[in-house]
Design a protein around this motif. Sequence first.
Motif, short mmCIF file in Angstrom:
data_model
loop_
_atom_site.label_atom_id
_atom_site.label_comp_id
_atom_site.label_asym_id
_atom_site.label_seq_id
_atom_site.Cartn_x
_atom_site.Cartn_y
_atom_site.Cartn_z
N ALA A 37 54.50 -11.51 9.27
CA ALA A 37 53.08 -11.53 9.63
C ALA A 37 52.22 -11.61 8.37
N THR A 38 52.63 -10.86 7.33
CA THR A 38 51.89 -10.87 6.07
C THR A 38 51.98 -12.25 5.43
N ASP A 39 53.20 -12.82 5.46
CA ASP A 39 53.37 -14.16 4.89
C ASP A 39 52.54 -15.19 5.64
N VAL A 40 52.50 -15.10 6.94
CA VAL A 40 51.71 -16.02 7.76
C VAL A 40 50.23 -15.83 7.47
N ALA A 41 49.80 -14.60 7.33
CA ALA A 41 48.39 -14.31 7.04
C ALA A 41 48.02 -14.85 5.66
N THR A 42 48.93 -14.67 4.70
CA THR A 42 48.69 -15.15 3.34
C THR A 42 48.60 -16.68 3.35
#
Length: 171
Positions: A37-42
Amino acid sequence: MSGTTEDIVLSGEERGRETQPLHQPKKVRGASKSRQATDVATLTVKVEALEEALQEVVARVDKVEGDFATLENHTLEQLDNVRLDLDSHLNVEEEQAESMRRLEAKVMDAITAMQDHLNSLKASLESQAKTPLGAGTSGAREVRLDLPKPKEFKGVRDAKEVENFLWQMER
């Protein structure tokens, strides 16, 4: 046979050997959902930043194109103005040259007329100089002037006598 690579590889390996796939797939460990989720948000933030940068570049390119068009139009207008000025200067120079030619022709005509008049005066003067003063034409009247004759100078070296003689001569 379906014709896929696995079918071809399997059919070639079945002859006396055990079937083994040529490429073993790497094992992927499952990543945690929060990291994904963090990677997608980034990635989403980075994509949005890239889109904003792209929009800014597009806006700048549009502005540069507009400025270029304005500059081009201004340059073309100035070039037309220079051409018009050059044409007008050429016309003025041609008019001045024509005026100078006309003036030169008038001056030459005047000089020629003056030379002709001077030549006729010279001819007239020469003809009058050839005729004696007392000899006139048959229809002309003789003019006689009665001038007083000065007294003779006696050669006296007296200033008063010399002045009186010169005064009488002038009269």
